[in-house]
Design a protein around this motif. Structure first.
Motif, short mmCIF file in Angstrom:
data_model
loop_
_atom_site.label_atom_id
_atom_site.label_comp_id
_atom_site.label_asym_id
_atom_site.label_seq_id
_atom_site.Cartn_x
_atom_site.Cartn_y
_atom_site.Cartn_z
N ASP A 136 -4.12 -5.57 -13.77
CA ASP A 136 -2.71 -5.30 -14.04
C ASP A 136 -1.85 -5.38 -12.79
O ASP A 136 -0.68 -5.05 -12.81
N MET A 159 -0.85 -2.78 -4.61
CA MET A 159 -0.32 -3.63 -5.67
C MET A 159 -0.05 -5.02 -5.11
O MET A 159 0.19 -5.18 -3.91
N LYS A 160 -0.09 -6.02 -5.97
CA LYS A 160 0.13 -7.39 -5.54
C LYS A 160 1.30 -7.99 -6.31
O LYS A 160 1.35 -7.94 -7.54
N GLN A 172 0.84 -1.20 0.00
CA GLN A 172 0.00 0.00 0.00
C GLN A 172 0.87 1.24 0.00
O GLN A 172 1.83 1.36 0.77
N ARG A 222 -3.08 3.38 -3.21
CA ARG A 222 -2.96 2.32 -4.21
C ARG A 222 -2.45 1.06 -3.53
O ARG A 222 -1.62 1.11 -2.63
N PHE A 260 -2.45 -3.67 -10.01
CA PHE A 260 -2.60 -2.44 -9.24
C PHE A 260 -4.08 -2.18 -9.00
O PHE A 260 -4.92 -2.43 -9.85
N LEU A 261 -4.39 -1.62 -7.82
CA LEU A 261 -5.76 -1.28 -7.49
C LEU A 261 -5.78 0.07 -6.79
O LEU A 261 -5.18 0.25 -5.73
N ASP A 262 -6.43 1.07 -7.41
CA ASP A 262 -6.60 2.38 -6.77
C ASP A 262 -7.86 2.35 -5.92
O ASP A 262 -8.94 2.00 -6.40
N LEU A 263 -7.70 2.72 -4.66
CA LEU A 263 -8.84 2.76 -3.75
C LEU A 263 -9.46 4.16 -3.81
O LEU A 263 -9.14 5.04 -3.02
N PHE A 291 -4.59 -9.78 -10.26
CA PHE A 291 -5.09 -8.86 -9.24
C PHE A 291 -5.49 -7.55 -9.91
O PHE A 291 -4.65 -6.80 -10.39
N SER A 292 -6.75 -7.28 -9.99
CA SER A 292 -7.28 -6.06 -10.58
C SER A 292 -6.76 -5.82 -11.99
O SER A 292 -6.47 -4.69 -12.38
#
Length: 342
Positions: free
Chosen positions: A329, A314-315, A301, A312, A331-334, A326-327
């Motif tokens: 690409d 990332m995994k 995070q 953000r 990366f996941l923006d909250l 995971f999302s």
């Protein structure tokens, strides 16, 4: 539902409690029975820097970090305690808070807890001069007093560096099942000169240095961290260790490094123990938090500079590579959790 608690807090004084809703596909929801609709504030300190939040065996919560005292020109380690309902525990210290310093400056970059013992790490100095900064680790009781079984005083200052005039910092900790403590950080040159490199040490239960852990101390092939990073390291299922940090300004990179159980770089991980992942969007805040699941994946995070200045996540998989499942690409923006509101 099962209670959990945040491992990172961007703004303070604030404490926010979540519950894990097992009937909602493991979604986390705010526990609105805690404080005022899940939120409470601590008025005992002015502008503290919180680092970690722990739940004690009696159901109370303990926040650990550091705070600067303008009058004394010193930085103190602080402990703030809350009751299980979110109210300040007035029986603890002064208005729920106690402070301590081994020197005139004790900066806290990481904290871990085990069996009601709290370990903190950062840098210590007799003053605010950058050239005197030295990495340290310390052990405390849950009441905020030093545990003197650790090096007689409760803290150990890293004195045997690769270059005695370098400044040194610890930013990540791993507490092993045998009670040994691994501290990870870096050295950097100052006005007197000195070296720039990543360092790590392992300490025995009594605070003495474990000579069997990477006697060379330094990892000259590892990228140097950019800015600050605050987290607990990851102890993998086979006893190896991983640490994550931002390693480039500008657009930025996330570096993960892997050490084997005795502190040597794992040559099978990335390039000689180092795996670097580019980051899209500029970094908003360099401190990061990360954790692992039972498959040795890493979730990281951090904040990014976009229109909303979002958090953000990332995994990375067990080899340190982006997990594109995971999302999309990795990366996941909250979007619903802007940095300014945490």
């Amino acid at each position: 539902m099962k209670n959990i608690y945040l491992r990172f807090m961007t703004w303070f004084p604030a404490l926010l409690l979540f519950q894990l809703n097992t009937n909602a596909q493991q979604h986390y929801v705010v526990d609105r029975n805690f404080g005022s609709c899940g939120f409470t504030s601590n008025t005992g300190l002015s502008n503290p820097n919180p680092n970690e939040l722990f739940k004690l065996s009696d159901g109370k919560y303990l926040v650990v970090g550091d705070v600067y005292d303008n009058f004394l020109n010193s930085t103190f380690i602080f402990f703030s305690r809350f009751n299980s309902n979110g109210s300040i525990d007035a029986s603890f210290g002064a208005n729920g808070t106690t402070t301590y310093t081994f020197s005139s400056r004790n900066d806290v970059r990481c904290a871990v807890m085990n069996n009601e013992k709290i370990y903190v790490a950062g840098y210590e100095a007799p003053g605010n001069g950058y050239s005197s900064f030295r990495a340290y680790v310390a052990k405390f009781n849950a009441d905020g007093t030093p545990d003197t079984s650790f090096n007689h005083t409760g803290d150990v200052v890293e004195t045997i560096s690769t270059n005695p005039i370098s400044s040194s910092f610890y930013s990540d900790l791993i507490l092993q099942p045998d009670g040994k403590l691994v501290a990870f950080g870096f050295e950097t040159g100052n006005i007197n000169g000195g070296a720039n490199m990543v360092i790590a040490r392992r300490y025995n239960v009594d605070g003495s240095i474990d000579p069997d852990f990477n006697p060379a101390v330094a990892y000259p092939g590892f990228p140097l961290p950019y800015g600050s990073y605050f987290s607990n390291g990851i102890l993998n299922t086979n006893g190896s260790m991983r640490f994550a940090y931002i390693s480039n300004s500008g657009s930025g990179e996330v570096t993960t490094v892997k050490l084997d159980s005795v502190g040597a770089p794992d040559s099978s991980y990335g390039i000689n123990g180092v795996n670097i992942t580019p980051i899209t969007n500029n970094i908003y805040s360099t401190p990061i938090k990360y954790f692992s699941d039972h498959h040795d994946n890493i979730f990281i995070q951090y904040g990014v500079s976009n229109n909303n200045q979002d958090i953000r996540v990332m995994k990375l998989d067990s080899d340190g590579n982006i997990d594109t499942t995971f999302s999309g690409d990795g990366f996941l923006d909250l979007m619903d959790y802007p940095i300014s509101n945490l």
